[in-house]
Design an enzyme around this catalytic site. Sequence first.
Site, PDB file in Angstrom:
ATOM      1  N   LYS A  18      98.698 -14.964 -21.593  1.00 36.79           N
ATOM      2  CA  LYS A  18      99.755 -14.790 -20.598  1.00 36.79           C
ATOM      3  C   LYS A  18      99.640 -15.882 -19.530  1.00 36.79           C
ATOM      4  O   LYS A  18      98.533 -16.135 -19.047  1.00 36.79           O
ATOM      5  CB  LYS A  18      99.587 -13.400 -19.949  1.00 36.79           C
ATOM      6  CG  LYS A  18     100.539 -13.143 -18.806  1.00 36.79           C
ATOM      7  CD  LYS A  18     100.143 -11.937 -17.965  1.00 36.79           C
ATOM      8  CE  LYS A  18     100.382 -12.270 -16.532  1.00 36.79           C
ATOM      9  NZ  LYS A  18     100.666 -11.447 -15.521  1.00 36.79           N
ATOM     10  N   LYS A  58      98.221 -17.351 -12.759  1.00 38.84           N
ATOM     11  CA  LYS A  58      97.458 -18.165 -11.814  1.00 38.84           C
ATOM     12  C   LYS A  58      95.967 -17.965 -12.025  1.00 38.84           C
ATOM     13  O   LYS A  58      95.168 -18.869 -11.821  1.00 38.84           O
ATOM     14  CB  LYS A  58      97.825 -17.784 -10.378  1.00 38.84           C
ATOM     15  CG  LYS A  58      99.127 -18.365  -9.910  1.00 38.84           C
ATOM     16  CD  LYS A  58      99.681 -17.594  -8.718  1.00 38.84           C
ATOM     17  CE  LYS A  58     100.880 -16.769  -9.085  1.00 38.84           C
ATOM     18  NZ  LYS A  58     101.261 -15.716  -8.171  1.00 38.84           N
ATOM     19  N   LYS A 118      90.058  -5.847 -13.494  1.00 41.62           N
ATOM     20  CA  LYS A 118      89.372  -6.740 -12.552  1.00 41.62           C
ATOM     21  C   LYS A 118      87.892  -6.391 -12.490  1.00 41.62           C
ATOM     22  O   LYS A 118      87.036  -7.271 -12.391  1.00 41.62           O
ATOM     23  CB  LYS A 118      90.015  -6.670 -11.165  1.00 41.62           C
ATOM     24  CG  LYS A 118      91.435  -7.217 -11.198  1.00 41.62           C
ATOM     25  CD  LYS A 118      91.822  -7.940  -9.923  1.00 41.62           C
ATOM     26  CE  LYS A 118      93.098  -8.736 -10.094  1.00 41.62           C
ATOM     27  NZ  LYS A 118      94.308  -8.107  -9.584  1.00 41.62           N
TER      28      LYS A 118
HETATM   29  P1  ADP Z   1      99.995 -14.145 -11.776  1.00 43.05           P
HETATM   30  O1  ADP Z   1      99.570 -13.412 -13.027  1.00 43.05           O
HETATM   31  O2  ADP Z   1     100.241 -15.590 -12.040  1.00 43.05           O
HETATM   32  O3  ADP Z   1      99.053 -13.910 -10.616  1.00 43.05           O
HETATM   33  P2  ADP Z   1     101.692 -12.273 -10.441  1.00 43.05           P
HETATM   34  O4  ADP Z   1     100.844 -11.145 -10.906  1.00 43.05           O
HETATM   35  O5  ADP Z   1     101.657 -12.673  -8.997  1.00 43.05           O
HETATM   36  O6  ADP Z   1     101.404 -13.551 -11.350  1.00 43.05           O
HETATM   37  O7  ADP Z   1     103.179 -11.947 -10.867  1.00 43.05           O
HETATM   38  C1  ADP Z   1     104.328 -12.014 -10.055  1.00 43.05           C
HETATM   39  C2  ADP Z   1     105.513 -11.550 -10.868  1.00 43.05           C
HETATM   40  O8  ADP Z   1     105.734 -12.450 -11.985  1.00 43.05           O
HETATM   41  C3  ADP Z   1     105.330 -10.155 -11.475  1.00 43.05           C
HETATM   42  O9  ADP Z   1     106.544  -9.431 -11.404  1.00 43.05           O
HETATM   43  C4  ADP Z   1     104.939 -10.433 -12.900  1.00 43.05           C
HETATM   44  O10 ADP Z   1     105.346  -9.388 -13.767  1.00 43.05           O
HETATM   45  C5  ADP Z   1     105.683 -11.731 -13.218  1.00 43.05           C
HETATM   46  N1  ADP Z   1     104.901 -12.557 -14.171  1.00 43.05           N
HETATM   47  C6  ADP Z   1     103.723 -13.164 -13.912  1.00 43.05           C
HETATM   48  N2  ADP Z   1     103.276 -13.848 -14.988  1.00 43.05           N
HETATM   49  C7  ADP Z   1     104.199 -13.659 -15.961  1.00 43.05           C
HETATM   50  C8  ADP Z   1     104.299 -14.104 -17.307  1.00 43.05           C
HETATM   51  N3  ADP Z   1     103.378 -14.898 -17.856  1.00 43.05           N
HETATM   52  N4  ADP Z   1     105.372 -13.722 -18.019  1.00 43.05           N
HETATM   53  C9  ADP Z   1     106.324 -12.927 -17.465  1.00 43.05           C
HETATM   54  N5  ADP Z   1     106.282 -12.465 -16.196  1.00 43.05           N
HETATM   55  C10 ADP Z   1     105.241 -12.820 -15.438  1.00 43.05           C
END
Ligand code: ADP
Length: 326
Positions: A189, A192, A110
């Site tokens: 990946k 959001k 970040k």
């Molecule tokens: P984002 O990256 O969209 O902000 P989060 O970090 O809030 O998502 O992730 C919430 C959960 O979903 C975590 O346990 C994370 O490992 C899983 N997760 C998020 N994006 C993915 C992805 N593209 N593939 C697999 N698991 C994911």
Amino acid sequence: MRVLSGIQPSGKLHIGNYFGAMRQHLQLQADNEAFYFIADYHALTSNPQPEAIRQRTLDVAMDYMTLGLDPEKTVFWRQSDVPQVTELTWLLSCVTPMGLLQRCTSFKDKVEQGLSPNHGLFAYPVLQAADILIFDSNVVPVGQDQKQHIEVTRDIAVKFNQMYGETLVLPDEHILKSVAVVPGIDGRKMSKSYDNTIEIFESEAGIKKKVMRIKTDSTPVEAPKNPDTCNAYALLKLVASPEELAHWRKRYLEGGMGYGEVKKRVVELLQEYFRPYRQKRQDLEKDPAYIEKVLTEGARRARAVAEKTLARVREVMGLGEVRNGK
Ligand code: ADP
Ligand code: TRP
């Protein structure tokens, strides 16, 4: 076994969240004591607008409940309704070496992205450790990207137990290895923060539009293609039966198939997968008071557990009432 996980209310949930984390959370409810919460304290590290955080918390709660979270069985709450966790965060902070946090890649990433970090972002893994440890969690199902935070939690617990005696339960290092990272429509990946997501409950037309835009390479239709590097195939793997997947694999390797064809099938399968839940999602949207009731009741149950652990920790650290002249 006690299973615990948290999800940040940072926007509507996408299919990466679902196939990467949520689906396992819902499956684990059956044979375990499940504790799931919406990590709104963590979300504050990126300073969202107050109304945004409220709306997103509600959205995440509705998504979970629509897709099968059973509030009778599973303890489901909003993190900030159990403020005991912030006290434990401070207590753990005092045994957490700075170096442990300085090595955390999510913080470093970040900062590299140009974000000017606040102290909350730096201390984020300690709050996460407190979330896990305050509920004596055994298993913490999360995606690969959270692996380091679980390791930090274990390191903090080991250090604490060395200093104060066996007090905290060490969580297993349970990472769901079977789940690959779900790619977003740009091939990175799905996240959001990259604006490349397919939301679980966006309209069926929206799902179609996005899947058809998924980035694929420029191999000509006639040529054989590599399924294992293809973003459309990565999504197909999540929703197709093993037989159907074998069929598509063969078609990739043979050549003579355009990516448009496979994308169309991904659209159909994704739409079909979530279609049975759409009505329930709409019904829940009309009843935010019910969601609030579930979260409030969940918090009551969660607090009862958290208070006990916190009392244990305070006691061994020498806080609280003076007894027997000690
Ligand atoms: P984002 O990256 O969209 O902000 P989060 O970090 O809030 O998502 O992730 C919430 C959960 O979903 C975590 O346990 C994370 O490992 C899983 N997760 C998020 N994006 C993915 C992805 N593209 N593939 C697999 N698991 C994911
Ligand atoms: N940091 C996690 C994520 O971004 C969310 C989270 C907060 C969490 N506290 C937790 C996950 C405790 C598991 C256990 O996905």
